[in-house]
Motif scaffolding. Structure first.
Motif: not given
Length: 475
Positions: A349, A351, A377-379, A382, A389-390, A393-394, A397
Motif C-alpha cells: 500500500c 500509504d 489502489s484506494d479501493d 479500503k 485508509r488510505p 490517494r493512489q 502514493r
C-alpha cells in the motif's frame, strides 16, 4: 481550454486497410548451418491489429466507440482478426475478398527485428465490392460523430469510395479525417483534415520540404487550397505539429521527452483527433490533445496505444514514464527479458512512505536489474485495511514511489491481492516482507524465486498513524 476528458459518447467510423500484425519473439544463440542467417528460438508470439486496425485499437483504449469497415481474405488469418475485434467489442463489417488477409509477420531476436514477411495482394475494389462497402457505410453513418479514412495503399481506399465517404459526411455535417498514402490526393478532396507527416507532404509535392515553420506554412497552405481542405495537419516529428487553416497557422510543439519508438504514432494522432472531435471539442484543442497523445506513445516500445488515464494525466501536466498500465508493462517486460534483465516484483500500500519502506525497496532492487512495484489502489486499501485508509490517494502514493531512483516501474491494481499481477508479470524474483511465511505468499508459483526481506524495526505506517492520533489526543 480542455476540461475533464470523457469520450464515452464518442463514436468513430474507421474505413481503411485492415491488417494483422504477427510478432514472434525469441533468442538467438547460433547461426544456421543451412545459410549465414541467425536461428531464432521462438518463446513468445503476439497478434495485434495493424493498419487501420491500429486506429481502431487506439479509439477503444480511449474508452470511445469504434466501427470498422475493412477487408479480409478467405483464409485462417481472417478468424484471428475477427477474434481481436470481438475482444475489443468493435462493431465491424468486413468485406471478404479472394485475396490473402493482409498480414505482416515480424521475427524479433534479442530485441532486434531479424526479418519481416508480408502476405498481401494489392487490388482495388471491384464494382460489386464497392457497392457492398457503400451499403455498409450508409448503415452506420447515422450512428457516428466522425469518420476516418486510414489509407495504407493496399486497395481498400479507392477514389470512388473515398469521395463517397466525404460526400456522405458533408451531407451529415460530420468531420472526415484522412491519414493519407501516396501522391494521389484527388481522392481525398474536400475532406475536413488530412494528416501527412513531413515526408508524405514532400513526396506529394515532389520537393524536399525543410522542417521549418515558414516552409511548412507556405507549402501547407498551397496543399490545403489545392484540395479544398478545411484543415491540413502536418506532423513534424520532434517539432510537433502544424495546423494550417484558412486564416491562421498554429505550431504546436512536441510533448515528447524521451523517444523510444515512433511505431504507430500516426495512428494514435488520427485516433485521438477523431475521438476528441467526436465529442464536440474544437479542432485546435483536439489537435493539442492528439499532440499530447503522440508524446506519450513515442515513449513506449512497439505500437502500444495510449490509454485514457495516461492522456488525462498528461494533459494535467503529470508525466512519469515509470507509471504504467499492466498492458503496456507486459510488452516492456518482454523487451527487457530479451536483453537479459532480471525482473524483481514486490507490492504494498505504501500509504505513508517512511524509512522502512525505503530500505526495503533498496534491498529488493539489489536482487535484480528491474524493480516493479505493485501498488494497491484506494479501493483495494479500503478493503484490506479500513474505511479510513488510505491516508494518501493512489496518485500521490504512485508519484512518491516513482520518484525513487531504485524503483523502475509502478503499476496500480484493484484486487485485494496482486495474484493476477504476478501471474501476468511472472517475475524472476518475488519479494515480500519478513512478516510473511513463504507458504503464505500469494502468486509465488509464478515466480522463479520467492524471497522475504526483514523490515527495519520500529517503522510502520500503522505506528505513524498511531503517533499522530496520540498527539492530537494529548493537545
Amino acid at each position: 481550454m480542455i476540461g475533464e476528458l470523457d469520450f464515452s459518447n464518442a463514436s468513430v467510423l474507421v474505413l481503411g486497410d485492415l491488417m494483422l500484425d504477427k510478432y514472434y519473439f525469441g533468442n538467438v544463440n547460433r547461426i544456421s548451418p543451412e545459410a549465414p542467417v541467425p536461428v531464432v528460438k521462438v518463446n513468445r508470439e503476439e497478434y495485434t491489429l495493424g493498419g487501420a486496425g491500429n486506429v481502431v485499437n487506439n479509439i477503444i483504449n480511449l474508452k470511445a466507440k469504434a466501427y470498422m469497415i475493412g477487408a479480409i481474405g478467405k483464409d485462417s488469418n481472417k478468424s484471428v482478426i475477427k477474434q481481436l475485434l470481438d475482444e475489443k467489442q468493435v462493431n465491424y463489417h468486413l468485406l471478404e475478398r479472394d485475396l490473402p488477409t493482409i498480414t505482416k509477420i515480424r521475427v524479433v531476436g534479442e530485441h532486434q527485428q531479424i526479418v519481416r514477411i508480408d502476405f498481401e495482394e494489392i487490388k482495388p475494389l471491384e464494382q460489386e465490392e464497392l457497392e457492398e462497402v457503400k451499403q455498409y457505410i450508409l448503415s452506420l453513418i447515422n450512428k457516428v460523430n466522425c469518420l476516418v479514412i486510414s489509407d495504407y495503399g493496399k486497395g481498400m481506399v479507392t477514389f470512388d469510395l473515398s469521395q463517397f465517404v466525404v460526400n456522405q459526411a458533408k451531407e451529415k455535417n460530420l468531420p472526415v479525417i484522412v491519414d493519407p498514402k501516396g501522391s494521389d490526393w484527388d481522392k481525398y478532396r474536400r475532406a475536413t483534415i488530412i494528416t501527412p507527416n513531413l515526408k508524405e507532404l514532400s513526396d506529394l509535392l515532389k520537393i524536399e520540404i525543410k522542417n521549418d515553420d515558414e516552409e511548412i506554412e507556405t507549402y501547407g497552405q498551397e496543399v490545403r487550397k489545392k484540395y479544398g481542405l478545411t484543415y491540413l495537419l502536418v506532423t513534424r516529428s520532434e517539432k510537433g505539429m502544424s495546423l494550417i487553416t484558412e486564416n491562421e497557422v498554429y505550431h504546436i510543439r512536441s510533448e515528447a521527452k524521451e523517444v523510444y519508438d515512433v511505431s504507430g504514432a500516426g495512428d494514435t494522432v488520427v485516433a485521438t483527433l477523431a475521438t476528441a472531435m467526436s465529442t464536440g471539442i474544437n479542432t485546435l484543442d483536439a489537435v493539442k490533445i492528439a499532440n499530447t497523445a503522440a508524446g506519450i506513445v513515442v515513449g513506449k516500445i512497439g505500437t502500444a496505444p495510449v490509454t485514457l488515464d495516461e492522456l488525462k494525466n498528461a494533459l494535467k501536466g503529470y508525466r512519469n514514464r515509470k507509471l504504467r498500465h499492466l498492458q503496456d508493462l507486459i510488452v516492456e517486460i518482454a523487451m527487457l527479458r530479451e536483453k537479459g534483465k532480471k525482473i524483481v516484483f514486490t507490492n504494498g500500500c505504501f500509504d505513508i512512505l517512511h524509512r522502512g519502506h525505503i530500505e526495503y525497496l533498496k534491498k529488493a532492487k539489489e536482487l535484480g536489474d528491474v524493480l516493479i512495484v505493485g501498488l494497491n489502489s484506494d479501493d483495494s486499501v479500503k478493503k484490506i485495511k479500513s474505511k479510513d485508509r488510505p491516508i494518501n490517494r493512489q496518485e500521490d502514493r504512485a508519484e512518491l514511489l516513482a520518484s525513487l531512483e531504485f524503483v523502475d516501474y509502478v503499476v496500480i491494481f484493484d484486487e485485494d491481492t496482486p495474484y493476477n499481477l504476478i501471474k501476468e508479470i511472472r517475475p524472476d524474483i518475488l519479494v515480500k516482507g519478513g512478516d510473511y511465511k513463504l507458504e503464505e505468499i500469494v502468486g509465488r508459483e509464478f515466480a522463479k524465486r520467492t524471497i522475504t526481506l526483514p523490515f527495519i524495526e520500529g517503522y510502520s505506517t500503522t505506528a505513524i498513524i498511531g503517533k499522530i492520533k496520540k498527539g492530537r489526543r494529548d493537545q
